[in-house]
Scaffold this motif. Structure first.
Motif, short mmCIF file in Angstrom:
data_model
loop_
_atom_site.label_atom_id
_atom_site.label_comp_id
_atom_site.label_asym_id
_atom_site.label_seq_id
_atom_site.Cartn_x
_atom_site.Cartn_y
_atom_site.Cartn_z
N TRP B 608 20.31 0.07 6.40
CA TRP B 608 19.94 -0.50 7.70
C TRP B 608 20.99 -0.10 8.72
O TRP B 608 22.18 -0.17 8.45
CB TRP B 608 19.88 -2.02 7.63
CG TRP B 608 19.05 -2.57 6.53
CD1 TRP B 608 19.44 -2.75 5.24
CD2 TRP B 608 17.70 -2.99 6.60
NE1 TRP B 608 18.41 -3.26 4.50
CE2 TRP B 608 17.33 -3.43 5.32
CE3 TRP B 608 16.76 -3.06 7.62
CZ2 TRP B 608 16.06 -3.92 5.03
CZ3 TRP B 608 15.50 -3.55 7.33
CH2 TRP B 608 15.15 -3.97 6.05
N SER B 609 20.52 0.23 9.88
CA SER B 609 21.44 0.52 10.97
C SER B 609 21.65 -0.73 11.79
O SER B 609 20.68 -1.38 12.21
CB SER B 609 20.84 1.63 11.84
OG SER B 609 21.53 1.67 13.05
N MET B 610 22.90 -1.10 12.00
CA MET B 610 23.19 -2.32 12.72
C MET B 610 22.99 -2.16 14.22
O MET B 610 22.75 -3.11 14.93
CB MET B 610 24.63 -2.75 12.47
CG MET B 610 24.92 -3.25 11.10
SD MET B 610 24.07 -4.75 10.71
CE MET B 610 22.75 -4.15 9.72
N SER B 611 23.13 -0.93 14.68
CA SER B 611 22.96 -0.74 16.12
C SER B 611 21.49 -0.76 16.51
O SER B 611 21.12 -1.26 17.56
CB SER B 611 23.60 0.57 16.56
OG SER B 611 23.08 1.62 15.80
N LYS B 612 20.66 -0.24 15.62
CA LYS B 612 19.23 -0.22 15.94
C LYS B 612 18.50 -1.41 15.34
O LYS B 612 17.34 -1.64 15.64
CB LYS B 612 18.61 1.07 15.40
CG LYS B 612 19.11 2.31 16.10
CD LYS B 612 18.56 3.53 15.41
CE LYS B 612 19.31 4.78 15.81
NZ LYS B 612 19.28 5.77 14.74
N LEU B 613 19.16 -2.14 14.48
CA LEU B 613 18.56 -3.28 13.79
C LEU B 613 17.28 -2.88 13.06
O LEU B 613 16.25 -3.54 13.14
CB LEU B 613 18.29 -4.43 14.76
CG LEU B 613 19.53 -5.07 15.38
CD1 LEU B 613 19.12 -6.09 16.40
CD2 LEU B 613 20.38 -5.71 14.31
N SER B 614 17.34 -1.75 12.42
CA SER B 614 16.15 -1.30 11.70
C SER B 614 16.56 -0.48 10.49
O SER B 614 17.73 -0.13 10.33
CB SER B 614 15.28 -0.44 12.61
OG SER B 614 16.00 0.71 12.95
#
Lengths: 704, 814
Positions: B608-614
């Motif tokens: 999961w990417s924390m910056s994109k929340l996805s």
């Protein structure tokens, strides 16, 4: 012991095979065939066996009493202790002078194995007589050899080479637990030093006869022998590359190990050198002699110059030396790290970027923090650092040191990183020390405090600071930050902590003497000043904004009275919605100023501000860059929120006192009406007011 | 490259002739220990798989006692002859069948026949006869065969017995008889006096109503003892008199003997009498006669060594050994013997006082667990800075084991409770967590309910003492989440903060107020307190992790991940979701990525990417463990090979029991950087270890310092530590990895075994590319695990590979 007498030393030594035992005192019981004697740090009792002819003395019991119990020294002393780390530092061999060698596992902190009486373990050896127990062996030096693996499959096996006071050299295969080889009477008068280098497969030994012997470490064959000194040699060291060899009695001599020719000679140590070591490149020799409180660094270059390159001072004579080189970035020469252990069990660490700097630096000390109480009662078994090794250089000026410390009964092993200039104190635990009875009570208390275990039951979350989770909404966040406390009641509490003058003008019923009395309260004015919200020129009077206030008042349909009366949320919202955005913004400006200037009570003003911000946020934000109002509003609100906690606490305490007063049914008539007020309201105004009353009548409180 | 954590108790050890050395088979090697000090003296390295038996050539004369020769057999199908004093491999006999057990009757040095010709040396081996095709599974894969060691060949056609499982062969001390256990039968053979290839080996069979577990021969008389699963010990006297003494063909004596009274002997069994002793409550594991035959030693699961006087049946005990006994070995020195225990320790006993002289102990072996509570166990935990692994032991302790030094560091007792090996399990240490610096430890223990009453969950926090691996209890929290079980425990990377999440739907953040105590002189109780409680839609919280800087707490609430501000207890964001509940979460170093694992019917590895929340990318893989580097953006996962691929996998691969694969990823891309296939991956562990400067000092320093070392520990607690990045090291590493694996690798593994669709894939590759390489010839493991510059272009490899992935899940593709 009235039936015993002390007898002549020489007389007893006739009975004992080994003449090299150093006695401190001997006692013989008259009516029983037992003699007791002390030897170094040990009390031995020998029993005469009458059943056999000729009668034999056999070890009955022996007890080690700690490093200095028989000698008269009061400070700890590790001079007579022999220690040696194995190559990979996973074992430490300790011999405390009773002819026993304990191998400690440094990882687990346990004794891995113990060797006593190893000489008699080989059957058919002519030199060992059956009666010689471990007491007859007097080890004088010890060195752990790591033999390089010749083949890959072979586990690198390690030898412990020991020199005895009778001149024998023994090599012990530690993992097999057997005597590997033995050279008898190698140095008549006693072996004093053993040295080896990792690159050569031989050991150099030196002894009281002034000779240096070269012994094959695999087989124990004598490879060579030469006379290095006419006097007894006290120390020997081999350069890591194996090319040069240094011996020392009082005088330090450096030899070429290929042809045993003398290269250089240094004189300067008055006494016998106790410890000596080559630096990694073999260019310097570090040495320290008995009774000297310094370490001398000598440069080996074949020059005639005979003075020491550097002298490192310490507080007590050293018993062990270690040194390592580190990289110096940018410069050609290498930095030098030196580690020494003094005879009282302190570790010293020097670091210098070159030899000159090393000369001038102060040592970093690694010592044990000793519990005073404990040390008074355990003079004989004071914890010391008794072995250390410079493991590696972590970064410039700091090295990793592996130390063994504590008591000999239960040493502790630790890897510590020493930064040059920062002294290290190691904690000792009284583990393994037998505490005398008087001591138990106190030490138990201390231990109890240390090992106290907190236990929480099912209701562990009751005193949680944040028992309920909150949700952070990214869109709401900005606004929220501007209003960390939207609750009008809470904000109002800030207003109560107010400046006297201001409140007087507003005509609040609060008497502000209370604020002065409560020294813990934070003065909002100061706080605002420090934040720059208020400037000192800007006097906090309503007169400061006459134009503004008047104009706003004129332009708005609301009178000042609206902001000083309690209006329901619905009404506020309706009226705010009926305003145009521009009007609302103006009103907001006015209200903020009002709040800032204390002209309006926060209780009434803040619902308005809130409502305007909620309903006209777009316009307010669009106006924001020009007008710093919102930021100042935020700062103000935040500074007030800081004060809320002590005030709430104060409120709680006051209520408690009031409740007590109520119970006691005090006759003070002035208080009664105020009390009634308080019963109804949790308002802080009242409680503060009440506080004043209580302070006015301290005598009454005291009576309660 | 460090290999360790081997089991010392996989097979019985053997003493040297002077009883000063003990030969222990440890994995692929045989370790020679000194009996007087308990230290390792040498290692015999040469086998490629588990060494199954060690036979020391016995000395016929006192002078030859110093001779140090031994034979070893291994699962790799070879028998080796060693001089273990040097140590040196002298001879290797290749049988090509996995040898489970071996005995050599005529071992009195090089025997000389009557006519001066040296007589051939024969060994009896128990092998696992594997057929080429597994669909026609052979009923009796276990075979007892005879082997001519002098001529290095297996005797054709001589199959003494066939069993369902390969059985261990036991030989009598007099070397006259040997036998095996086969369910409720004992099969005994008499070694021919003059052993030759053509001699017929006579056999008898003894019967019993229960399954046998162990067999022992009397040193001088014709007495055998056997233990069964119920704890009985049966002793037959005068066995085989009829069969073994009689010459072939004379049948006249039979009728005479059968008329004699033979108490206790079942049916037509060839023995004079049979008596039964019963003391052990559970099955007998150890049985051995003393050297003079006057006593019988027995032991079992309850961890008590019982000494029976053979004539009277009187008993003496050595209790409190603390672990089930597995083997008993008598030494040539009558006062010394060894017992092997199930906790991977060999104790050397001094007789007749029966005191333990020395112990040779290794890493604790995984303890058995009732299946219903298997899910509670959280696996092994690593201390990355010190290079330690914390292992839960059966007696409620945590063993700290140094991976670099391959030795135990310490043991911490988790709960004050006596342990008896045969007790029912009533308490289980389920979770274990260590803070990043190793100074704090948290444990969770579950007292199992008895008939639904009395279950208790207990959370304990420990503070480290002066040494690493030395812990003292600081806080006990009973029922931290009421009745609910704790699913995860994680420590804050820098502060004294921990989080525990429960299946009941809340998580609690605990803080330690050590600092407060120092400030106030008033003695405040130091310890852990509840700081905050959080929950998300009352969903069960299944995993928790702090980010590398500690500013974000990720808690998995079922199939979604909730992100919290741990200080203020604010829910920051919710990301999700996955198909199955997430069981593990970890932040990848300092990067903004989070790795989640879910298992079950739809296993998933997601990044999961924390910056994109996805989701950044994800795989459908059953992942056992994840390891993240602390300061880089790569991570490694230990994935189990799916069951379906096992069917497709080649014979060799299945035999080697390789069931897992380690994949090294960079968070940015779903293409693994390297791949290693491993065995026994189920319940394995994985961690990146920080490189210790002192460790480097010990090693060859001219090599570049590795970034971090990857440690893999399998379900048997064997481990390997290697540098995942060093391409130079690769060759060595591969060889060594194969050592871990029982079978020599020749077939395909890695991707072929996972996806099994490479034929089509290869053809397409050959058509489309002109790059001069031949993928069909290359092993897929080497393609993926080599350094990147020797790999075929990843762009081409990747597309086809992903396609093959997608074909596995057609529904999702649409």
């Amino acid at each position: 012991m009235d039936t015993s007498r002390t007898i002549n030393l020489g007389e007893v030594s006739l009975h004992l095979r080994s003449g090299q035992i150093r006695f401190f005192g001997v006692a013989v019981a008259m009516d029983s065939p037992v003699i007791a004697f002390g030897r170094k740090t040990q009390l031995c009792v020998l029993e005469k066996r009458k059943t056999e002819e000729p009668p034999r003395w056999e070890s009955f019991c022996s007890r080690t009493l700690g490093p200095s119990s028989l000698s008269t020294m009061s400070s700890p002393n590790i001079r007579d202790l022999l220690t040696s780390f194995s190559h990979s530092l996973d074992f430490l061999a300790i011999s405390s002078g009773d002819g026993r060698i304990k191998i400690w596992d440094t990882w687990k902190g346990q004794v891995q194995t113990e060797f006593a009486d190893i000489t008699s373990s080989i059957p058919g050896d002519l030199y060992t007589k059956p009666e010689s127990g471990h007491l007859s062996v007097d080890y004088t030096c010890m060195k752990w050899l790591h033999l390089e693996k010749k083949r890959k499959r072979e586990a690198g096996f390690s030898l412990l080479v020991l020199g005895t006071g009778s001149g024998d050299i023994l090599a012990l295969d530690v993992s097999a637990g057997q005597l590997k080889w033995r050279v008898s009477d190698c140095h008549p008068g006693g072996v004093n030093a053993i040295a080896s280098s990792p690159h050569t497969l031989c050991v150099y030994t030196a002894g009281a006869d002034g000779m240096v012997c070269q012994i094959d470490s695999m087989t124990g064959n004598l490879l060579g022998k030469f006379r290095a000194s006419t006097k007894a040699i006290s120390s020997i060291s081999v350069a890591p590359d194996g090319r040069t060899l240094a011996t020392a009695a009082g005088q330090l001599k450096v030899f070429d190990s290929a042809d045993n020719k003398k290269i250089q000679k240094f004189s300067g140590h008055p006494g016998a050198v106790r410890c000596m070591i080559f630096t990694e490149d073999g260019k310097y020799v570090l040495s320290s002699a008995v009774g000297e409180r310094y370490i001398a660094v000598w440069r080996v270059d074949g020059n005639k110059k005979k003075s020491a390159s550097a002298v490192l001072a310490m507080e007590h004579p050293s018993v062990y030396l270690d040194c390592k080189y580190g990289d110096n970035k940018g410069t050609e020469d290498v930095s030098l790290y030196v580690l020494a252990i003094s005879e009282v069990g302190c570790c010293y660490f020097w670091y210098g970027r070159n030899i000159e700097e090393l000369h001038n630096v102060k040592p970093t000390k690694i010592s044990l923090s000793i519990d005073r109480q404990l040390s008074k009662n355990h003079k004989d078994a004071l914890p010391t650092i008794f072995a250390a090794k410079l493991q590696c250089i972590v970064k410039p000026s700091s090295g990793q040191v592996f130390v063994a410390y504590g008591s000999l009964v239960k040493p502790t092993f630790d890897k510590i990183t020493v930064q040059h200039g920062l002294d290290v104190k190691l904690n000792t635990s009284p583990n393994g020390v037998l505490l005398p009875l008087i001591q138990t009570y106190k030490s138990k208390k201390v231990l109890g405090a240390q090992t106290e275990v907190t236990a929480l039951d099912r209701s562990n979350a009751e005193d949680a600071l944040l028992p309920v989770p909150k949700i952070s909404d990214f869109l709401d966040k900005k606004r929220k930050e501007r209003h960390p406390s939207r609750d009008p009641d809470r904000v109002m509490t800030h207003d109560l902590v107010d400046i006297q003058r201001e409140v007087k003008r507003v005509g609040s019923k609060d008497d502000q003497e209370t604020v002065e009395l409560d020294s813990a309260t934070i003065c909002i004015e100061d706080r605002l000043r420090s934040l720059g919200v208020l400037t000192s020129e800007e006097d906090l009077t309503r007169d400061g904004y006459p134009l503004n206030v008047n104009s706003t008042r004129n332009s708005s349909i609301f009178s000042d009275a609206h902001f000083e009366a309690n209006i329901t949320q619905k009404k506020i919202k309706a009226s705010v919605l009926s305003m145009t955005s521009a009007d609302a913004y103006k009103l907001l400006t006015f209200l903020v100023n009002m709040w800032k200037s204390r002209s309006g009570s926060g209780k009434y003003v803040l619902p308005w501000i809130c409502s305007i911000l909620v309903n006209h946020n777009c316009y307010v934000i669009s106006q924001e860059p020009d007008n710093q109002m919102l930021s100042s509003l935020y700062k103000m609100a935040e500074s007030r929120s800081v004060a809320i906690r002590p005030l709430l606490q104060l409120c709680g305490r006051l209520q408690l006192i009031i409740a007590q007063i109520d119970k006691a049914v005090v006759t003070g008539t002035q208080i009664l009406p105020n009390d009634q007020q308080l019963d109804e309201s949790e308002d802080l105004d009242v409680s503060l007011f009440e506080f004043r009353v209580v302070l006015v009548h301290p005598s009454q409180v005291n009576q309660i | 490259m460090i290999i360790g954590g081997k089991s010392f108790v996989s097979s019985p050890p053997a003493f040297s002739n002077d009883a000063k050395k003990l030969l222990v088979s440890t994995g692929n090697t045989v370790s020679v220990y000194s009996t007087s000090t308990g230290l390792l003296m040498a290692e015999l390295e040469g086998h490629k798989a588990l060494v199954t038996s060690v036979v020391v050539v016995s000395a016929s004369t006192p002078a030859s006692k110093i001779l140090c020769y031994c034979w070893t057999s291994s699962l790799d199908g070879t028998i080796c002859y060693w001089d273990f004093s040097l140590p040196e491999l002298m001879k290797k006999v290749d049988i090509r069948l996995p040898i489970v057990s071996m005995v050599i009757p005529n071992l009195l040095g090089p025997p000389v026949g009557e006519n001066g010709k040296p007589v051939d040396l024969f060994a009896y081996i128990s092998v696992e006869h594997v057929t080429k095709r597994d669909d026609e599974a052979k009923a009796f894969p276990g075979q007892i065969r005879k082997c001519n060691l002098t001529k290095s060949r297996l005797l054709g056609g001589v199959i003494l017995a066939e069993t369902q499982q390969p059985e261990a062969i036991i030989i009598s001390p007099s070397k006259e008889f040997f036998g095996i256990l086969n369910k409720r039968k004992l099969i005994l053979w008499k070694v021919p006096d003059k052993d030759s290839e053509n001699d017929v080996v006579k056999k008898i069979i003894l019967h019993h109503t229960k399954s046998f577990t162990v067999l022992a021969f009397h040193p001088t008389q014709r007495i055998i003892a056997a233990g069964d699963v119920t704890g009985r010990i049966l002793i037959w006297r005068g066995f085989g008199k009829r069969t073994f003494s009689r010459s072939v063909g004379s049948l006249s004596e039979r009728t005479v003997e059968s008329e004699e009274e033979r108490p206790g002997v079942r049916g037509d069994d060839d023995a004079e009498s049979c008596s039964t002793w019963h003391w052990h409550p559970a099955e007998v594991m150890v049985l051995s006669f003393s050297f003079d035959g006057a006593y019988l030693y027995s032991g079992g699961k309850e961890g008590v060594l019982v000494v029976w006087q053979l004539d009277t049946g009187k008993k003496k005990y050595l209790p409190r050994i603390g672990s089930p006994l597995l083997f008993f070995t008598a030494s040539p020195d009558p006062s010394l013997l060894s017992i092997s225990c199930a906790d991977n320790a060999i104790h050397l006993l001094k007789m007749p006082s029966m005191e333990i002289l020395n112990s040779i102990a290794g890493i604790k072996l995984p303890c058995s667990f009732p299946d219903t509570y298997q899910g509670l166990y959280g696996g092994v935990v690593f201390n990355q800075t010190a290079g330690l692994v914390a292992i839960r032991t059966e007696d409620y302790r945590i063993q700290f084991y140094s991976l670099f030094d391959d030795r135990e560091v310490s043991q911490v007792r988790i709960c004050e409770r006596n342990h008896q090996p045969d007790d029912d399990i009533t308490l289980v240490v389920t979770l274990l967590a260590l803070s990043v610096d190793g100074s704090k430890m948290g444990t969770v223990e579950v007292k199992l309910p008895e008939e639904g009453i009395g279950g208790l969950v207990c959370l304990k926090f420990w503070a480290s003492g002066s040494r690493s691996g030395d812990f003292t209890l600081s806080t006990v929290i009973y029922e931290p989440h009421s009745d609910a079980g704790i699913s995860a425990l994680a420590f804050h990377p820098t502060r004294h903060m921990a989080v525990s999440s429960s299946y009941r739907g809340d998580f609690k953040i605990w803080i330690c107020n050590d600092d407060l105590q120092q400030k106030d002189q008033v003695l405040q109780k130091s310890g852990w307190r509840c700081h905050s409680v959080g929950s998300y839609k009352k969903k069960p919280m299944t995993a928790a992790a702090f980010s590398a800087d500690g500013s974000v707490l990720a808690v998995a609430a079922g199939t979604v991940v909730t992100l919290w501000d741990p200080d203020r207890n604010i829910l920051v964001a919710v990301i999700g979701e996955t198909f199955m509940p997430i069981v593990s979460l970890s932040f990848v170093g300092n990067s903004e990525y989070l790795v989640s694992i879910s298992r079950g019917s739809e296993p998933q590895l997601s990044v999961w990417s924390m910056s994109k929340l996805s989701v950044s990318w994800s795989y459908k893989l059953h992942v056992e463990a994840v390891a993240c580097m602390t300061d880089a953006s790569s991570f490694a996962v230990l994935a189990l090979l799916p069951k379906s691929s096992k069917r497709l996998a080649s014979d060799e691969n299945r035999q080697s029991r390789k069931d897992g694969v380690i994949l090294l990823f960079n968070v940015e891309s779903p293409i693994p950087l390297s791949t290693w296939s491993v065995n026994k991956a189920k319940a394995g562990g994985l961690a990146f270890l920080q490189v210790n400067p002192s460790l480097l000092d010990r090693k060859i320093s001219d090599e570049k310092a590795p970034q971090a070392l990857l440690a893999y520990i399998n379900s048997d607690h064997e481990y390997v530590v290697f540098d995942p990045y060093n391409g130079e090291d690769h060759k060595i590493r591969k060889n060594r990895l194969e050592n871990l694996v029982p079978q020599d690798e020749t077939g395909h593994f890695g991707y072929t075994s996972i996806y099994g669709e490479l034929q089509e894939f290869d053809i397409r590759r050959d058509q489309t590319t002109e790059v001069p390489y031949a993928p069909s010839e290359k092993l897929w493991e080497t393609i993926f695990s080599g350094s990147s510059h020797i790999l075929p272009p990843l762009t081409k490899l990747c597309s086809t590979f992903l396609e093959s992935l997608l074909e596995k899940r057609p529904a999702i593709q649409e």
